[in-house]
Design a protein around this motif. Sequence first.
Motif, PDB file in Angstrom:
ATOM      1  N   VAL A 498       0.861  -1.180   0.000  1.00 49.72           N
ATOM      2  CA  VAL A 498       0.000   0.000   0.000  1.00 49.72           C
ATOM      3  C   VAL A 498       0.906   1.242   0.000  1.00 49.72           C
ATOM      4  N   PRO A 499       0.874   2.081  -1.041  1.00 53.85           N
ATOM      5  CA  PRO A 499       1.741   3.270  -1.088  1.00 53.85           C
ATOM      6  C   PRO A 499       1.440   4.222   0.074  1.00 53.85           C
ATOM      7  N   THR A 624     -12.513  -7.522  -8.317  1.00 50.81           N
ATOM      8  CA  THR A 624     -13.421  -7.318  -7.182  1.00 50.81           C
ATOM      9  C   THR A 624     -13.199  -5.946  -6.570  1.00 50.81           C
ATOM     10  N   ALA A 625     -11.931  -5.532  -6.459  1.00 50.71           N
ATOM     11  CA  ALA A 625     -11.634  -4.203  -5.933  1.00 50.71           C
ATOM     12  C   ALA A 625     -12.245  -3.118  -6.821  1.00 50.71           C
ATOM     13  N   ALA A 652      -5.884   2.603  -7.004  1.00 48.06           N
ATOM     14  CA  ALA A 652      -6.679   2.398  -5.789  1.00 48.06           C
ATOM     15  C   ALA A 652      -7.083   0.935  -5.657  1.00 48.06           C
ATOM     16  N   ALA A 653      -7.444   0.318  -6.770  1.00 48.59           N
ATOM     17  CA  ALA A 653      -7.823  -1.096  -6.744  1.00 48.59           C
ATOM     18  C   ALA A 653      -6.649  -1.965  -6.300  1.00 48.59           C
ATOM     19  N   ARG A 654      -5.470  -1.674  -6.813  1.00 47.82           N
ATOM     20  CA  ARG A 654      -4.292  -2.458  -6.430  1.00 47.82           C
ATOM     21  C   ARG A 654      -3.982  -2.294  -4.941  1.00 47.82           C
ATOM     22  N   ALA A 655      -4.168  -1.087  -4.419  1.00 48.35           N
ATOM     23  CA  ALA A 655      -3.939  -0.864  -2.993  1.00 48.35           C
ATOM     24  C   ALA A 655      -4.934  -1.653  -2.149  1.00 48.35           C
ATOM     25  N   LEU A 656      -6.185  -1.713  -2.589  1.00 51.85           N
ATOM     26  CA  LEU A 656      -7.195  -2.490  -1.859  1.00 51.85           C
ATOM     27  C   LEU A 656      -6.869  -3.976  -1.882  1.00 51.85           C
ATOM     28  N   GLU A 661      -4.967  -8.786   1.029  1.00 53.09           N
ATOM     29  CA  GLU A 661      -4.041  -9.906   1.176  1.00 53.09           C
ATOM     30  C   GLU A 661      -3.268  -9.811   2.491  1.00 53.09           C
ATOM     31  N   PHE A 662      -2.954  -8.576   2.905  1.00 52.95           N
ATOM     32  CA  PHE A 662      -2.253  -8.376   4.174  1.00 52.95           C
ATOM     33  C   PHE A 662      -3.119  -8.819   5.352  1.00 52.95           C
TER      34      PHE A 662
END
Length: 702
Positions: A498-499, A624-625, A652-656, A661-662
């Motif tokens: 997450v940036p 899904t994000a 934003a989707a990649r961060a979600l 996953e975290f």
Amino acid sequence: MSNFKYLLEPRSIAIVGVSEETGRPGTQALRALRANGFAGKIYPVNPKYEHFDDLTCYPSVEAIGADVDLVIIGVPAKAVLPVMEGCATKKVKYALILSGGFRESGEEGIERERRLLEIARGAGIRLVGPNCLGFANIHAGVYAAFGSITREPKLARGGVSLVTQSGGFGYSIALACAEEGIGFRHVIATGNESDIDTVDFIESLVDDDQTQCIVAYIEGTRDGRRLLAAGRRALAAGKPVLLWKGGVTEEGARAAESHTASMTGTYDFYRALYKQSGIVEITELHEIVDYLKLLQSGKRLQEPGIAVMGVSGGSAIVFADAGARQGLKLCDLSAQTQERLAPVVPSIGAIHNPIDLTAGYFAEGNQDKLEIALRAVIEDRAVGGICVNIATTGASGSLVAAKVLTRVARDYDKPVVVFSSTPKSINGEARQVFADGGVPVFPSPSRAANALGVLLRLDRIKRSQTAVAGERGTPAAIKVGDVFSEMESKAILSEAGVPVTRDVLLPAGQMPDLKGFKFPAVAKIVSRDIPHKSEVGGVKLNLRTEGEVRTAIDEVLSNAARLAPGAKIDGVLVSEMVGGGFELIAGSVNDEVFGPVVMVGAGGIYAEILKDVSYRLAPFDESTAMEMLDELRCRPIFDGARGGAILDVSAAARALVALSEFVWANRETVQEVDVNPLFLAKDGVVAADALVVSRKPDGHGA
């Protein structure tokens, strides 16, 4: 059926609690079994009788000299435990407890149910109930039940299985379906669900060859993840679950340290589960009836394009309005299709979509024309399905439509539905032809559209299931009981993908060297003991010079000392202040039923006012994000509304996804995550503030 075969299809049944009092649960169950043709052995149990209803009556379960698959217990609550001990001695595999007086009745009942389960588990007995109406296997005539399930009208055989925590209301569902000609395989009331619960039965019914659709009414579940998996497996098997959740307005009580947790309720998590599993949410009786009629046709809606044809222009408009809310659209017909329609549609009608066949078209002399028109439309590649509005057409015209539509519909995989407002007393013969031919009839255009919308969503979810994220993620690195400052929280999330913003941590009393630092800046107090910094004056924004930063540091330290005198201060965090873009809020809550659930929504001043929020159960993939972000009411802003910048939604989707996953990888140790704000800009996304809350040793937030 691999699970519960000899529960739901027993070869022999003992009934404890038969009595000359005809209203007793045991007596009702025995007589229902006999009246409905149960072919197995029946053993009444009551030490008062040597015979009961011309059957040998036994003093106890242990006294029965043959194997018993199922024991039905209908004695007062205080007598249930001795009967269960007898079942344990007899080595019975299944017990159905009709009796009330357990955890629903208070402290004494809670202890009684605890002891009941202890006996059962010690002996390997599986329990249904207590405090339930029992179940009926309609195909096999097994009415192991009392009360409404055993009374008239008798349910017809069919492919629907119903599981319900509330026996009375569940049977109301069954009767509403029966009124529309829907037949049943099983009707199962689970009551207190001390042992076998709704999810257990759903899992079993997926494997039942004679169950085509599953309907469930629940007031809660102990394991949301099992329900998610059961719903996915049912959809993959072509047996979608229609679920009615009672008590949706009750929000889960949580000790919330984050905005994320304060903005969530249990119902939010159920709705996320529906979207990820293909379970269809039900809120009204007629929805169950409507959806089952269409689902049982076995047709798939693979494209959102719908053709509407018929004799009522207003009906087409109402359908289009309702369909748009369901993701459907009136598609454009090809030139070839319109050429095929022209010779068979009256000149005063219309051959574009919606297709106006004009009044009186459904008549004996137009059968061939109607069939040509139907085949032309259904064979158009843009058409996913057809709604035919026969509206107020009378008996003879409705019968013509029924014969032609059912003949055409059986030749195609695309769904064909009908709207008819003519009373059954007038067009009953046509209704039966439609039913026999698997063409569902709806009493309004909007209900037809809603049913087709469900079919479309199920097809999309089923096709996307292969892309669902598995149980993966970063290696668990968080320990139970850990406490994290903002800077530590951001470092954890940055490592997870997450940036986050550029930060400088200054110990208390130290002034910064901000050479090369980009202004404006923000200064924030850093303390594990102060999760909400703004509440103690611990945040200063829009600092544009080194001098303003130095002044702000003094102020936040002074405010913290005054308003949080017991807090241990680690220092002051100076961060480059993110400007522009749109302020989101993201985070997760580790729910005791559903596990880690991720949320995203409009942030800033809108966060708790608008509650423009979307949820999904972790982990999930980027598609899904994107669905989560697309659900937000603020979503049009991201596309450059009113001349604004086009924002990087994919970032934003990649961060979600990284967040999901975290929290999944650390589900045993992380209780909450709060990312607020998460700035969405035209060239990426960045978390300006974050809080990771670990679980306490007792399993709750640290």
